[in-house]
Design a protein around this motif. Structure first.
Motif, PDB file in Angstrom:
ATOM      1  N   UNK A   1      40.500  26.180  35.248  1.00  0.00           N
ATOM      2  CA  UNK A   1      39.293  25.829  34.506  1.00  0.00           C
ATOM      3  C   UNK A   1      38.410  24.914  35.344  1.00  0.00           C
ATOM      4  N   UNK A   2      37.106  25.147  35.280  1.00  0.00           N
ATOM      5  CA  UNK A   2      36.128  24.223  35.860  1.00  0.00           C
ATOM      6  C   UNK A   2      35.070  24.002  34.791  1.00  0.00           C
ATOM      7  N   UNK A   3      35.318  23.022  33.938  1.00  0.00           N
ATOM      8  CA  UNK A   3      34.446  22.808  32.786  1.00  0.00           C
ATOM      9  C   UNK A   3      33.867  21.399  32.802  1.00  0.00           C
ATOM     10  N   UNK A   4      32.695  21.273  32.213  1.00  0.00           N
ATOM     11  CA  UNK A   4      32.040  19.990  32.044  1.00  0.00           C
ATOM     12  C   UNK A   4      31.922  19.254  33.390  1.00  0.00           C
ATOM     13  N   UNK A   5      32.467  18.034  33.485  1.00  0.00           N
ATOM     14  CA  UNK A   5      32.338  17.266  34.715  1.00  0.00           C
ATOM     15  C   UNK A   5      32.929  17.943  35.929  1.00  0.00           C
ATOM     16  N   UNK A   6      33.984  18.732  35.734  1.00  0.00           N
ATOM     17  CA  UNK A   6      34.593  19.460  36.854  1.00  0.00           C
ATOM     18  C   UNK A   6      33.630  20.513  37.389  1.00  0.00           C
TER      19      UNK A   6
END
Length: 233
Positions: free
Chosen positions: A72-77
């Motif tokens: 996952x690469x979500x929001x701040x990531x």
């Protein structure tokens, strides 16, 4: 040599400290041709994410940095991924959640039911605005929304500029949705979807490197290493 730096779990102050030291080491090492940021994180602290974004951007100005979404690469990531030259994802990757959230509990009704009162003393009109022991006023909520809107606009500006999104694309991704890899690719949130092995080969070819990436591990402080050795860990 290509270095892989892992970005895992909830992003916070400790995450920034660990990632920053690895980025700095990669910048100093003349043998490092490029860096892969291996991402599996749902985000976390907005401020820590911004600091890591800036650190990755600085390295990317001097040496190529690539993101590989392995979960996952979500929001701040995802914000951090936008600082890299290209964003790759495996087929089952999840990308997006371009937004900001703030949560605070309200236990005031529960306290009333069990007969508990909490005395709160504060100086400053808005000091106790997120006090969980009393209901937030409409003014409190409006003020919090202003703060969130400012952070959200900052995030959206990064995504729109770094990913070269059209107004239509920006409008779509700005609803904070999270997307499967192929859909994220169509929206230009990422550059390419492929198997992990093929992604690594693409990066190696781009950098003219034959050797596989080397995973950089966060250095354990001397005193902790000494204690672990003493305890037989």
């Amino acid at each position: 040599m290509i270095i892989t730096i892992n970005l895992r779990g909830t992003i916070g102050e400790n995450t920034f400290a660990g990632i920053k030291s690895q980025l700095d080491a990669s910048l100093r090492n003349k043998n490092v041709k490029g860096v892969i940021l291996d991402i599996n994180s749902g985000g976390g602290s907005a401020s820590a994410s911004e600091l890591i974004y800036e650190a990755v951007s600085h390295l990317n100005e001097n040496k190529p940095v690539f993101s590989v979404v392995t979960g996952t690469a979500a929001s701040g990531a995802y914000m951090i991924a936008c600082a890299t030259r290209k964003i790759y994802s495996i087929h089952t990757g999840l990308i997006g959640s371009v937004g900001v959230i703030s949560m605070s509990p309200d236990v005031s009704e529960l306290l009333d039911k069990i007969g508990v009162k909490v005395n709160v003393l504060s100086k400053g009109r808005e000091k106790a605005s997120m006090n969980p022991f009393q209901k937030s006023t409409e003014e409190d909520l409006l003020r919090q929304n202003v703060i969130l809107s400012e952070i959200y606009d900052f995030f959206m500006t990064i995504v729109k500029e770094r990913r070269h999104l059209s107004d239509e694309q920006a409008s779509e991704v700005g609803n904070s949705g999270i997307y499967a890899a192929k859909e994220a690719e169509k929206l230009n949130l990422i550059d390419q979807v492929d198997s992990y092995g093929k992604i690594i080969e693409s990066i190696k070819n781009e950098l003219g490197e034959k050797s596989d990436p080397v995973v950089m591990k966060r250095k354990i402080p001397f005193l902790l290493r000494f204690a672990m050795k003493f305890l037989g860990q």
